[in-house]
Write a protein that holds these residues in place. Structure first.
Motif, mmCIF file in Angstrom:
data_model
loop_
_atom_site.group_PDB
_atom_site.id
_atom_site.type_symbol
_atom_site.label_atom_id
_atom_site.label_comp_id
_atom_site.label_asym_id
_atom_site.label_seq_id
_atom_site.Cartn_x
_atom_site.Cartn_y
_atom_site.Cartn_z
ATOM 1 N N LEU A 91 1.006 -1.036 0.166
ATOM 2 C CA LEU A 91 -0.015 -0.190 0.156
ATOM 3 C C LEU A 91 0.677 1.285 -0.030
ATOM 4 O O LEU A 91 1.873 1.363 0.252
ATOM 5 C CB LEU A 91 -0.995 0.124 1.342
ATOM 6 N N ASP A 92 0.287 2.411 -0.268
ATOM 7 C CA ASP A 92 0.804 3.722 -0.092
ATOM 8 C C ASP A 92 0.100 4.560 0.925
ATOM 9 O O ASP A 92 -1.138 4.068 1.376
ATOM 10 C CB ASP A 92 0.916 4.212 -1.485
ATOM 11 N N ALA A 93 0.502 5.804 1.093
ATOM 12 C CA ALA A 93 -0.195 6.677 2.131
ATOM 13 C C ALA A 93 -1.435 7.365 1.784
ATOM 14 O O ALA A 93 -2.074 7.324 2.746
ATOM 15 C CB ALA A 93 0.906 7.551 2.569
ATOM 16 N N GLY A 121 -11.172 -5.524 -6.139
ATOM 17 C CA GLY A 121 -11.266 -4.111 -6.603
ATOM 18 C C GLY A 121 -10.748 -3.195 -5.978
ATOM 19 O O GLY A 121 -10.562 -3.146 -4.858
ATOM 20 N N HIS A 122 -10.766 -1.862 -6.550
ATOM 21 C CA HIS A 122 -10.495 -0.674 -5.801
ATOM 22 C C HIS A 122 -11.549 0.554 -6.484
ATOM 23 O O HIS A 122 -12.079 0.252 -7.472
ATOM 24 C CB HIS A 122 -9.026 -0.258 -6.038
ATOM 25 N N VAL A 162 -0.062 -2.461 -7.893
ATOM 26 C CA VAL A 162 0.230 -3.616 -7.039
ATOM 27 C C VAL A 162 -0.553 -3.658 -5.800
ATOM 28 O O VAL A 162 -0.410 -4.440 -4.870
ATOM 29 C CB VAL A 162 1.521 -3.442 -6.612
ATOM 30 N N TRP A 163 -1.381 -2.461 -5.412
ATOM 31 C CA TRP A 163 -2.247 -2.558 -4.289
ATOM 32 C C TRP A 163 -3.590 -2.914 -4.742
ATOM 33 O O TRP A 163 -4.461 -2.776 -3.622
ATOM 34 C CB TRP A 163 -2.136 -0.867 -3.625
ATOM 35 N N ALA A 185 6.559 -5.901 -11.829
ATOM 36 C CA ALA A 185 6.521 -6.904 -10.638
ATOM 37 C C ALA A 185 4.865 -7.471 -10.804
ATOM 38 O O ALA A 185 5.148 -8.553 -10.595
ATOM 39 C CB ALA A 185 6.584 -6.197 -9.453
ATOM 40 N N VAL A 186 3.866 -6.581 -10.991
ATOM 41 C CA VAL A 186 2.675 -7.134 -11.059
ATOM 42 C C VAL A 186 2.670 -8.038 -12.252
ATOM 43 O O VAL A 186 2.017 -8.992 -11.990
ATOM 44 C CB VAL A 186 1.551 -5.947 -11.486
#
Length: 271
Positions: A91-93, A121-122, A162-163, A185-186
Motif C-alpha cells: 500500500l501507499d499513504a 477491486g478498488h 500492486v495495491w 512486478a505485477v
C-alpha cells in the motif's frame, strides 16, 4: 505465535499528510490477524514521530528504519524481506480500506484455499465522488472459481497496480528502480502464478491530492503514461478544461493536448 495472514508493506512517504488516515483504516480492521511494516527512510517526507507513535501504540505495527533514502521499489522490497504474513499487500499513504476489507479477503481465501494471487477491486475519490476502478468489469466476469492466468489472459489488460491484490509470501518478484516500478512486478507475479482467484468487491480507495508523491518527490514535473500499460493513476493533476466526469484511461480519452502514445501527467489521470 502463528504467522499473520496478511503483511501490509507501507513506505512512509507522506508529502500530502495522508499516512495517519491510512494507518487508522488498517488498525480499524475487523479482522485482526495481520501486521504492518512501515518502511521509514531519512526522507523529509517520512514523518518519523508519527510512525514512532503508531509503533508504540500497536504491536502489529513494525517499523523498518533504513539508513538511506531509497526509491519506492527498494523500500517495498526491504519491507517484503521482513514480512511474516502468508500474503503481502503493498500500500501507499494515500490508500484507505473499509473496516471489513481484510475480513472479506480471509473469507475468500477460506473458500479458495491457498492461491498465488488474490485480485480485488478498488475505487477512486475524484471531485467529491467515488468512482469504480477500471478493472471492475474484468473482475466481475472472472467468476468464483480458481484459475490459472492462461485460462483468463484478459486479466493482463487490467491496470497493473500492486495495491489491488494479495501476493503469496515467497512469490514476490523484485521491484526495479524507476518510475511505475510496480508494473513489471505485477505482470511477473501474474505470469508465474498457477492459482489465481478474485474477490469481487472494492477493498482499497485511492484518495486525490498526491500527484507523483509515491516517487518520494523525485519525479520530474511532467511524467508520461503508456497506452500499453495504462500507468498508475496517482501521477496526475485534473485539467481545469476537462468536464467533471469519471477519470478516463490513458488509452482512451485525454484532453485535447494528447497525441501519440503518451500524455502528460497534467492531462491524463490514467487507470
Amino acid at each position: 505465535m502463528a504467522p499473520p495472514l496478511i503483511t501490509v508493506v507501507l513506505p512512509a512517504y507522506d508529502e500530502q499528510g495522508q499516512l495517519k488516515e491510512c494507518l487508522d483504516s488498517l488498525l480499524g480492521q475487523s479482522f485482526r490477524e495481520f501486521e504492518i511494516i512501515v518502511v521509514q527512510t531519512p526522507s523529509e517526507h517520512c514523518p518519523e514521530r508519527l510512525v514512532e507513535a503508531y509503533e508504540l501504540r500497536d504491536a502489529r505495527v513494525r517499523v523498518l528504519r533504513l539508513d538511506a533514502e531509497t526509491g519506492i521499489g527498494r523500500a517495498r522490497m526491504a519491507g517484503a524481506a521482513h514480512a511474516r504474513g502468508q500474503y503481502l499487500l503493498f500500500l501507499d499513504a494515500d490508500h484507505l480500506l473499509p473496516e471489513d476489507a481484510f475480513e472479506a479477503m480471509d473469507a475468500r481465501l477460506t473458500e479458495t484455499g491457498e492461491v498465488d494471487v488474490l485480485l480485488f477491486g478498488h475505487n477512486r475519490e475524484y471531485r467529491g465522488k467515488v468512482w469504480p476502478g477500471n478493472a471492475a468489469e474484468l473482475l466481475a466476469a472472472a467468476g468464483p472459481a480458481v484459475f490459472s492466468p492462461a485460462e483468463r489472459p484478459e486479466l493482463f489488460g487490467a491496470p497493473p497496480l500492486v495495491w489491488d491484490r494479495l501476493m503469496r509470501s515467497g512469490t514476490i518478484p523484485a521491484f526495479p528502480d524507476g518510475f511505475y516500478e510496480e508494473i513489471s512486478a505485477v505482470h511477473r507475479s501474474l505470469l508465474a502464478a498457477t492459482r489465481v482467484a478474485v474477490l469481487d468487491r472494492e477493498c482499497v480507495t485511492i484518495r486525490p491530492g498526491t500527484p507523483c508523491t509515491r516517487r518520494a518527490a523525485r519525479a520530474p514535473a511532467t511524467s508520461t503514461c503508456s497506452t500499453a500499460t495504462r500507468a498508475p493513476s496517482s501521477c496526475w493533476t485534473p485539467s481545469p478544461s476537462r468536464p467533471s466526469r469519471s477519470p478516463p484511461r490513458c488509452a482512451r480519452t485525454c484532453s485535447p493536448g494528447w497525441s501519440g502514445t503518451t500524455c502528460s501527467s497534467s492531462t491524463c489521470p490514467g487507470a
